[in-house]
Design a protein around this motif. Sequence first.
Motif, PDB file in Angstrom:
ATOM      1  N   ILE A 139       0.872  -1.202  -0.034  1.00 36.89           N
ATOM      2  CA  ILE A 139      -0.047   0.086   0.078  1.00 36.89           C
ATOM      3  C   ILE A 139       1.023   1.304  -0.050  1.00 36.89           C
ATOM      4  CG2 ILE A 139      -1.681  -1.053   1.114  1.00 36.89           C
ATOM      5  CD1 ILE A 139      -1.016   0.109   3.730  1.00 36.89           C
ATOM      6  N   GLY A 140       0.424   2.350  -0.589  1.00 38.04           N
ATOM      7  CA  GLY A 140       1.017   3.474  -0.793  1.00 38.04           C
ATOM      8  C   GLY A 140       0.171   4.904  -0.493  1.00 38.04           C
ATOM      9  N   PRO A 141       0.651   5.920  -0.770  1.00 35.98           N
ATOM     10  CA  PRO A 141      -0.341   7.014  -0.651  1.00 35.98           C
ATOM     11  C   PRO A 141      -1.516   7.076  -1.433  1.00 35.98           C
ATOM     12  CG  PRO A 141       2.033   7.742  -1.057  1.00 35.98           C
ATOM     13  CD  PRO A 141       1.897   6.240  -1.085  1.00 35.98           C
ATOM     14  N   ALA A 142      -1.611   6.550  -2.698  1.00 44.71           N
ATOM     15  CA  ALA A 142      -2.944   6.438  -3.344  1.00 44.71           C
ATOM     16  C   ALA A 142      -3.762   5.232  -2.901  1.00 44.71           C
ATOM     17  CB  ALA A 142      -2.659   5.651  -4.723  1.00 44.71           C
ATOM     18  N   ALA A 143      -3.147   4.215  -2.275  1.00 45.54           N
ATOM     19  CA  ALA A 143      -4.312   3.336  -1.585  1.00 45.54           C
ATOM     20  C   ALA A 143      -5.045   3.905  -0.334  1.00 45.54           C
ATOM     21  CB  ALA A 143      -3.644   1.993  -1.284  1.00 45.54           C
ATOM     22  N   TYR A 144      -4.188   4.683   0.552  1.00 48.06           N
ATOM     23  CA  TYR A 144      -4.634   5.582   1.546  1.00 48.06           C
ATOM     24  C   TYR A 144      -5.709   6.602   1.083  1.00 48.06           C
ATOM     25  CZ  TYR A 144      -4.639   7.791   6.240  1.00 48.06           C
ATOM     26  OH  TYR A 144      -5.103   8.166   7.364  1.00 48.06           O
ATOM     27  N   ARG A 145      -5.176   7.360  -0.095  1.00 48.36           N
ATOM     28  CA  ARG A 145      -6.455   8.200  -0.420  1.00 48.36           C
ATOM     29  C   ARG A 145      -7.655   7.572  -0.806  1.00 48.36           C
ATOM     30  NH1 ARG A 145      -1.976  10.588  -2.976  1.00 48.36           N
ATOM     31  NH2 ARG A 145      -2.525   9.679  -5.004  1.00 48.36           N
ATOM     32  N   PHE A 212     -12.266  -4.432  -0.296  1.00 47.12           N
ATOM     33  CA  PHE A 212     -11.729  -3.119  -0.592  1.00 47.12           C
ATOM     34  C   PHE A 212     -10.688  -3.269  -1.714  1.00 47.12           C
ATOM     35  CE2 PHE A 212      -8.493   0.211   0.227  1.00 47.12           C
ATOM     36  CZ  PHE A 212      -9.274   1.216  -0.157  1.00 47.12           C
ATOM     37  N   TRP A 213     -10.933  -2.552  -2.665  1.00 51.75           N
ATOM     38  CA  TRP A 213      -9.852  -2.719  -4.110  1.00 51.75           C
ATOM     39  C   TRP A 213      -9.086  -1.488  -3.714  1.00 51.75           C
ATOM     40  CZ3 TRP A 213      -9.922  -6.446  -7.957  1.00 51.75           C
ATOM     41  CH2 TRP A 213     -10.787  -7.553  -7.744  1.00 51.75           C
ATOM     42  N   PHE A 214      -7.765  -1.715  -3.968  1.00 49.85           N
ATOM     43  CA  PHE A 214      -6.723  -0.617  -3.625  1.00 49.85           C
ATOM     44  C   PHE A 214      -5.962  -0.610  -4.905  1.00 49.85           C
ATOM     45  CE2 PHE A 214      -5.090  -4.143  -1.402  1.00 49.85           C
ATOM     46  CZ  PHE A 214      -3.904  -4.217  -1.648  1.00 49.85           C
ATOM     47  N   PRO A 215      -5.298   0.411  -5.245  1.00 52.97           N
ATOM     48  CA  PRO A 215      -4.289   0.572  -6.394  1.00 52.97           C
ATOM     49  C   PRO A 215      -2.726   0.195  -5.820  1.00 52.97           C
ATOM     50  CG  PRO A 215      -4.832   2.745  -5.266  1.00 52.97           C
ATOM     51  CD  PRO A 215      -5.811   1.993  -4.632  1.00 52.97           C
ATOM     52  N   ALA A 216      -2.229  -0.381  -6.758  1.00 55.20           N
ATOM     53  CA  ALA A 216      -0.962  -0.905  -6.647  1.00 55.20           C
ATOM     54  C   ALA A 216      -0.403  -1.445  -7.675  1.00 55.20           C
ATOM     55  CB  ALA A 216      -1.043  -2.142  -5.489  1.00 55.20           C
ATOM     56  N   GLN A 217       0.747  -1.820  -7.880  1.00 53.79           N
ATOM     57  CA  GLN A 217       1.367  -2.366  -9.331  1.00 53.79           C
ATOM     58  C   GLN A 217       1.742  -4.085  -9.146  1.00 53.79           C
ATOM     59  OE1 GLN A 217       4.485   0.344  -9.924  1.00 53.79           O
ATOM     60  NE2 GLN A 217       3.107   1.948 -10.524  1.00 53.79           N
ATOM     61  N   VAL A 218       1.734  -4.684 -10.286  1.00 54.05           N
ATOM     62  CA  VAL A 218       1.922  -5.902 -10.286  1.00 54.05           C
ATOM     63  C   VAL A 218       3.073  -6.257 -11.430  1.00 54.05           C
ATOM     64  CG1 VAL A 218       1.064  -8.237 -10.939  1.00 54.05           C
ATOM     65  CG2 VAL A 218      -0.474  -6.278  -9.883  1.00 54.05           C
ATOM     66  N   ASP A 267       4.997 -11.522  -3.824  1.00 59.21           N
ATOM     67  CA  ASP A 267       6.364 -11.279  -4.338  1.00 59.21           C
ATOM     68  C   ASP A 267       6.388 -10.667  -5.708  1.00 59.21           C
ATOM     69  OD1 ASP A 267       5.694 -13.329  -5.711  1.00 59.21           O
ATOM     70  OD2 ASP A 267       7.398 -14.588  -5.377  1.00 59.21           O
ATOM     71  N   ARG A 268       5.239 -10.428  -6.243  1.00 56.27           N
ATOM     72  CA  ARG A 268       4.957  -9.726  -7.460  1.00 56.27           C
ATOM     73  C   ARG A 268       4.211  -8.417  -7.439  1.00 56.27           C
ATOM     74  NH1 ARG A 268       1.395 -13.182 -11.098  1.00 56.27           N
ATOM     75  NH2 ARG A 268       1.495 -11.390 -12.446  1.00 56.27           N
ATOM     76  N   LEU A 269       4.081  -8.050  -6.067  1.00 56.26           N
ATOM     77  CA  LEU A 269       3.397  -6.678  -5.907  1.00 56.26           C
ATOM     78  C   LEU A 269       4.074  -5.670  -5.374  1.00 56.26           C
ATOM     79  CD1 LEU A 269       0.360  -8.172  -4.229  1.00 56.26           C
ATOM     80  CD2 LEU A 269       0.410  -7.580  -6.616  1.00 56.26           C
ATOM     81  N   ARG A 270       3.985  -4.543  -5.582  1.00 58.37           N
ATOM     82  CA  ARG A 270       4.567  -3.276  -4.843  1.00 58.37           C
ATOM     83  C   ARG A 270       3.578  -2.113  -4.904  1.00 58.37           C
ATOM     84  NH1 ARG A 270       9.065  -0.810  -9.310  1.00 58.37           N
ATOM     85  NH2 ARG A 270       7.530   0.205 -10.661  1.00 58.37           N
ATOM     86  N   ALA A 271       3.960  -1.106  -4.170  1.00 57.85           N
ATOM     87  CA  ALA A 271       3.477   0.145  -4.007  1.00 57.85           C
ATOM     88  C   ALA A 271       3.845   0.845  -5.084  1.00 57.85           C
ATOM     89  CB  ALA A 271       3.468   0.724  -2.505  1.00 57.85           C
ATOM     90  N   PRO A 272       3.136   2.113  -5.563  1.00 58.80           N
ATOM     91  CA  PRO A 272       3.567   2.652  -6.631  1.00 58.80           C
ATOM     92  C   PRO A 272       4.639   3.402  -6.138  1.00 58.80           C
ATOM     93  CG  PRO A 272       1.189   2.608  -6.719  1.00 58.80           C
ATOM     94  CD  PRO A 272       1.574   1.892  -5.335  1.00 58.80           C
ATOM     95  N   PRO A 273       5.844   3.577  -6.699  1.00 59.79           N
ATOM     96  CA  PRO A 273       7.001   4.091  -6.200  1.00 59.79           C
ATOM     97  C   PRO A 273       6.870   5.799  -6.446  1.00 59.79           C
ATOM     98  CG  PRO A 273       7.601   3.157  -8.213  1.00 59.79           C
ATOM     99  CD  PRO A 273       6.376   2.679  -7.887  1.00 59.79           C
ATOM    100  N   VAL A 274       6.013   6.086  -7.558  1.00 58.64           N
ATOM    101  CA  VAL A 274       5.761   7.644  -7.713  1.00 58.64           C
ATOM    102  C   VAL A 274       4.415   7.569  -7.894  1.00 58.64           C
ATOM    103  CG1 VAL A 274       8.164   7.935  -9.055  1.00 58.64           C
ATOM    104  CG2 VAL A 274       6.024   7.262 -10.074  1.00 58.64           C
TER     105      VAL A 274
END
Length: 395
Positions: A139-145, A212-218, A267-274
């Motif tokens: 999770i990152g700032p976009a998921a928290y918003r 809950f669907w939240f934004p991230a990257q795959v 291991d295929r997921l990450r929070a958006p770095p930007v």
Amino acid sequence: MFFFLISCLSFLLVSQSLFLHPFVLWVKGWPKNEMNVFPVGYGVGLSQLLLEFIRKRSLVKMSAPMGLKRKCIQKVENIEEVKGFSILDLPELALEGILSRLSPASLCNMAGVCRDLRERCRSNHLWEPRLKAKWGKVIGPAAYREWQWTVTMNNETGVLDGCKANGWLRSLSCIWQFSWLRLRPEINKGGKSGQPSDSVMAWYLTLESGKFWFPAQVYNRERGHVGFMLSCYDAELSYDSKTDTFKARYPPHGHRKIVVEEGVQWDRLRAPPVDTPAHDLHPSVCLNALCPGDHVEIQWRRNKEFPYGWWYGVVGHSDYCDRDSRHCQCHLDDTVILEFNQYTPGSRWRRAAINRKDHHEEGNEDEGFYGGIRKLQTNEEILTWKQLWPSETLE
């Protein structure tokens, strides 16, 4: 029992007097040399034996209830002593140490014990490390918003996913069908004393719920499809607690429908770095500092209708450079050479040239469009890409 003993004693006394008197008279007629054959005190000995037997039995029966009573009293005293102790009587530091070592499920169960523990177990300082440990890389700032927007909408409508809000825990119990979230009913009453729905605990449980669907990257989307190897695309994720995996929902590419991928591993997921939307060009602030050997990610998309994905590459040398670090001047060139070594030499996807001075989206419909660049700053990011390296060279 008392009346029985009295009756027995009376019978023995009467029988003794009746038995001894004729017996003595009868014995007097015996010859003296036969007197020792049948002792005169036989009746007395029999009565004494019976009395002794009755006395011992009475003592045993009387001592057993006394011993049992003594044990029962001791047990009752121990129970009273245990009931008098509470975990809240522990020192503050000891209690905090215990609660900080509980799992999220145990904290939820502990919150249903009493009102004091409820307030303690919902404290943000207890849930923040748990949130960071499990969800920090996803999770990152976009998921928290997105979460904050959901909370705001729920507070305005008073409805959370079809359940009327009567205190935030009652709403949680309608959404999250976990056995360890079913708290005692009397604890759920009274929304005024409940914790705000935007607490860290509520944020954690929302992620766990899977609703809950939240934004991230795959990484390597669509199960490592060859057309997406060593790339990372934006997606909306939903967690499946039963399989400990995710469901990924990718945005449509042009006229292509939304693609849903299930069973995505951690291991295929990450929070958006930007914080750059998938359709926007990322500002490349690192271009002037790039040197051969630097690890980078660059935006790329097949055509202008598609969203960008982030692709892994390495800064290479220009064609006229001898690749000797003592004489290399590539960092001074206006053109930055990017190499994608997962492709075979000679492939049209192997190299790309980016203008360092006046960077904008570059490319064509045949080879796609290159967007912004970001330099990888940590070894952890570089190692993640290397672990995803394809087993065979791509063409």
